[in-house]
Design a protein around this motif. Sequence first.
Motif, mmCIF file in Angstrom:
data_model
loop_
_atom_site.group_PDB
_atom_site.id
_atom_site.type_symbol
_atom_site.label_atom_id
_atom_site.label_comp_id
_atom_site.label_asym_id
_atom_site.label_seq_id
_atom_site.Cartn_x
_atom_site.Cartn_y
_atom_site.Cartn_z
ATOM 1 N N GLN A 183 23.120 -35.020 -17.852
ATOM 2 C CA GLN A 183 21.982 -34.120 -17.767
ATOM 3 C C GLN A 183 20.750 -34.930 -17.403
ATOM 4 O OE1 GLN A 183 24.138 -34.412 -20.228
ATOM 5 N NE2 GLN A 183 24.458 -32.514 -21.376
ATOM 6 N N LYS A 184 19.748 -34.247 -16.844
ATOM 7 C CA LYS A 184 18.479 -34.927 -16.613
ATOM 8 C C LYS A 184 17.852 -35.202 -17.984
ATOM 9 C CE LYS A 184 18.756 -34.719 -12.286
ATOM 10 N NZ LYS A 184 18.037 -34.728 -11.070
ATOM 11 N N ASP A 185 17.223 -36.370 -18.107
ATOM 12 C CA ASP A 185 16.730 -36.711 -19.449
ATOM 13 C C ASP A 185 15.563 -35.831 -19.880
ATOM 14 O OD1 ASP A 185 15.011 -39.828 -18.482
ATOM 15 O OD2 ASP A 185 15.010 -37.816 -17.639
ATOM 16 N N PHE A 186 14.914 -35.134 -18.930
ATOM 17 C CA PHE A 186 13.825 -34.252 -19.351
ATOM 18 C C PHE A 186 14.248 -32.784 -19.334
ATOM 19 C CE2 PHE A 186 13.646 -33.567 -14.921
ATOM 20 C CZ PHE A 186 13.649 -34.815 -14.319
ATOM 21 N N ALA A 187 15.513 -32.528 -19.048
ATOM 22 C CA ALA A 187 16.001 -31.151 -19.052
ATOM 23 C C ALA A 187 17.346 -31.104 -19.754
ATOM 24 C CB ALA A 187 16.116 -30.613 -17.623
ATOM 25 N N PRO A 188 17.351 -31.185 -21.087
ATOM 26 C CA PRO A 188 18.625 -31.163 -21.806
ATOM 27 C C PRO A 188 19.306 -29.812 -21.661
ATOM 28 C CG PRO A 188 16.787 -31.735 -23.264
ATOM 29 C CD PRO A 188 16.212 -31.266 -21.981
ATOM 30 N N ARG A 189 20.616 -29.841 -21.403
ATOM 31 C CA ARG A 189 21.395 -28.615 -21.319
ATOM 32 C C ARG A 189 22.759 -28.911 -21.885
ATOM 33 N NH1 ARG A 189 23.114 -27.997 -15.572
ATOM 34 N NH2 ARG A 189 23.480 -25.846 -16.218
ATOM 35 N N GLY A 190 23.358 -27.968 -22.623
ATOM 36 C CA GLY A 190 24.655 -28.255 -23.222
ATOM 37 C C GLY A 190 25.555 -27.049 -23.342
ATOM 38 N N LYS A 191 26.868 -27.298 -23.428
ATOM 39 C CA LYS A 191 27.878 -26.246 -23.537
ATOM 40 C C LYS A 191 27.608 -25.398 -24.772
ATOM 41 C CE LYS A 191 31.952 -27.641 -25.124
ATOM 42 N NZ LYS A 191 32.404 -27.053 -26.373
ATOM 43 N N GLY A 192 27.736 -24.121 -24.579
ATOM 44 C CA GLY A 192 27.645 -23.220 -25.722
ATOM 45 C C GLY A 192 26.243 -22.755 -26.058
ATOM 46 N N THR A 193 25.251 -23.229 -25.293
ATOM 47 C CA THR A 193 23.889 -22.741 -25.536
ATOM 48 C C THR A 193 23.416 -21.963 -24.311
ATOM 49 O OG1 THR A 193 22.925 -24.797 -24.707
ATOM 50 C CG2 THR A 193 23.284 -24.631 -27.078
ATOM 51 N N VAL A 194 22.329 -21.232 -24.498
ATOM 52 C CA VAL A 194 21.768 -20.418 -23.427
ATOM 53 C C VAL A 194 20.563 -21.146 -22.856
ATOM 54 C CG1 VAL A 194 20.645 -18.224 -22.923
ATOM 55 C CG2 VAL A 194 22.621 -18.293 -24.422
ATOM 56 N N GLU A 195 20.332 -20.972 -21.560
ATOM 57 C CA GLU A 195 19.215 -21.658 -20.929
ATOM 58 C C GLU A 195 18.570 -20.752 -19.897
ATOM 59 O OE1 GLU A 195 21.038 -25.018 -19.093
ATOM 60 O OE2 GLU A 195 22.046 -23.819 -17.578
#
Lengths: 263, 416, 162
Positions: A183-195
């Motif tokens: 992931q970009k270090d200033f845009a955290p994104r992860g499985k199972g969450t909404v964005e």
Amino acid sequence: MTAETKAPEDFLHPTREDAVASRRVFLKGAAAAAVTVLAPGVTLTMLGAEEAVARPLDQAVTGKTRWGMLIDVAKCSDGCTACVTACSKENGWSTASLTPTDAQWIRKVSVKNPKDGSGFAAPVMCQHCAHPPCVDVCPTGASFKRADGIVLVDKHICIGCRYCMMACPYGARSFVHEPLIDQKDFAPRGKGTVESCTMCVHRVDAGGKPACAEACADSGGGAMLFGDLNDPASEIAKRVATYRTTRLRADLGCEPGIYYRNI
Amino acid sequence: MAKIAFQKLEDHSPFFWGLLGLHAAVIALALGAAYYMEHHGHVVTGMNNRIVWGLPHVFAVFLIVSASGALNLASVSSVFNKLTYKPYARLSGILAIALLVGGLAVLVLDLGRPDRLIVAMTTYNFKSIFAWNIYLYTGFIAIVAAYLFAMMDRRASQNASLIKGMGWLAFVWRLVLTTGTGSIFGFLVARDTMSGAVMAPLFIAASFLWGLAFTVLVLVTVCRAMRQQLMTEEMVATVKNLLFIFALATLYFTVIQHITKIYWAEHRDAERFMLLEGGIYTTLFWLGQILIGTLLPMALLTFAGEKDSRNVIVVASVLFLIGGLAFMYVTIIGGQAYPMRLFPGMIESSSFLDGQVAPYTPTLPELLLGLGGISIAMLATGIALKLMPFLPVGPRAVAGQTSAHGAAHGAAVPAE
Amino acid sequence: MMATRRYLPLLAGLAVALLALVAGGGAGKAGEGVRSTIAPVPAKGRGDKCVADTSFMRRYHMSVLSHQRDDTVHDGIRTKQFSLKECIDCHQVKGADGRAVTVEDPKHFCRTCHDYAAVSVDCFECHASRPGEPTKTGRAPPARGSSEAAALAHYLSRSQSR
């Protein structure tokens, strides 16, 4: 931290604004000459950003500011996807071979009038509403509105229930269906969450503007304008006050922060 | 004040053990499916960014609504002093808890981050009906447990006003809970097919129907396992009438929901999709929800003879539950499939399925998880019935068994 | 005498255990020199010290990170002392290819202790576990300083030297 602490009144004080504005004009001219000798690809965002003024990073955001965007659809051409490409590169999601499970923080919607075939295209992203339905329905409060109007997902407490996705009238939210790496270090994104679109909050907090607006200005049609809707002296506030603008599904009463012109 | 005798499920057959074993196997598969979905992410399911709630939610909401309805026999017997239902009050209570636990298990296991259940139970945004539901659901379990205690404890059960008070509390709480469940959908202003105040009373009517249907099926199954007749003729006749009335109420609210939305020009396109052009959703609505799930069983209940009553209520209950699943599928998934209007009156298209009917094909892990919820409820009920005297002693045993056998095992307690 | 015979097995067992401890410790000493092989040895971060005492960080790093994350996400406060990005930046461990390793690699700073303590790290489900590539347009511009020219120079030197 060397950022000078500006008192809130300073943003509205005319002489200070003029001084800052004239400094900007000078530096813009100097930058235009200097840009040829600088390393290629450097974006002199800070010199060109008329709208955003940086807030000292140890101070909380306040409701004095309300960030918003004005999109002039007349300048948005059907085939251009500069904003989408820029957002995807900035925040680390892919636009290649999109399937219904892939995240899309912004997309171009093509609109056609069934009666006469006339139409237009417009970018649609999170509308950063003042009364966001997604914030109302989130059971843990992970979907929240920051004091300055940017609607975000606190992924630390998001449980992935997707109720906000059911509630959003604009289909702005995406669910991360697969494990992600790099992931970009200033845009955290992860499985199972909404964005969803963050209005490039990491850029805005540093005094910049969102990647989509910047790309549109650089290589698109110059249709997207970002700024502080609460600042009557800002370009966006002036245009919203002057021209006839509308917002998507304004009838729902969500009070979006994204204004559209010429739709 | 006749004494009602209660018994544990002690007289059982290989049929009963086989049934428990089947449910345990389904639960094992469901847990495996849940792990598979959590580990690989929801990409392995049919869900996507437009159909965010799939088959697991269909089953979960179905079970939760049924749970609140299953409590009816108990709460109505206490609140309105209906003696006919009193023998079944304990079963009603335990079944309500079991169905709710089954539904909640599916809901939690389908979360994107089920490991954050603790977060869900400690961090609240009280403007969210979901947050309120967490309290309503857990409170329901606590209140029904306390209600059961009041009914079953030797001293507490002699306190008529305590039981009546608990009955009232359970009744009101259950109505608020079902209202909350219906409002999950009713509050969604963005969804043309789901939004509206009618969702709350519609869900309440449906809960009466499905709750009673589940109770009937559990009772009949237990009767078969124990080779005893637990339902009096009077009770069978009452159930027949109740099923019909509840189905009528559900049909009424369904008709109101659709007619109102058709009347408004604003929602007419959405209704045209659901009722005419929606493919699988239209088929499930007319064939599954209305014909098989409502009209056919209502006709059976009306025209069946007296002697067929016991069979008819079983068949009707099964059909009503099938209709319930169809109703949930059409409401939840059909409602998401229909595109939201960003530019009303215009034709939209994009890379994100704007203006298009969203695709959804249920997958095996989702189905297994959903069925696992039903099995959790049934296994929990079966085990509970074995452990404690929830079942009434039947009026007469099936030929070959004496009712004294059953009564000897039961604990006779005063009716109030 | 009688007592000793009865408790002989117990005494023998204790003696064996004691010997094993001494031997194990000795082996550890022989293998590593100064440090025992049992305790984890996290790689040294950049600079001469961390933003707080090592013992403080060891105990409270999760508390400060949790507090910081709420400040940053909800209030936009992006002070650097306990910023996760800065932690990852200083504590990066270079791999064979010269780039910092991700959390998949057991050499990753966080994994050194967390593997030993068997405490799973949830952060990197979402957060990048190594510093980002310096992209010219990708990095957020630095905050305005009192002198814009100085800030520009700072920005340029950072994007070119990394």
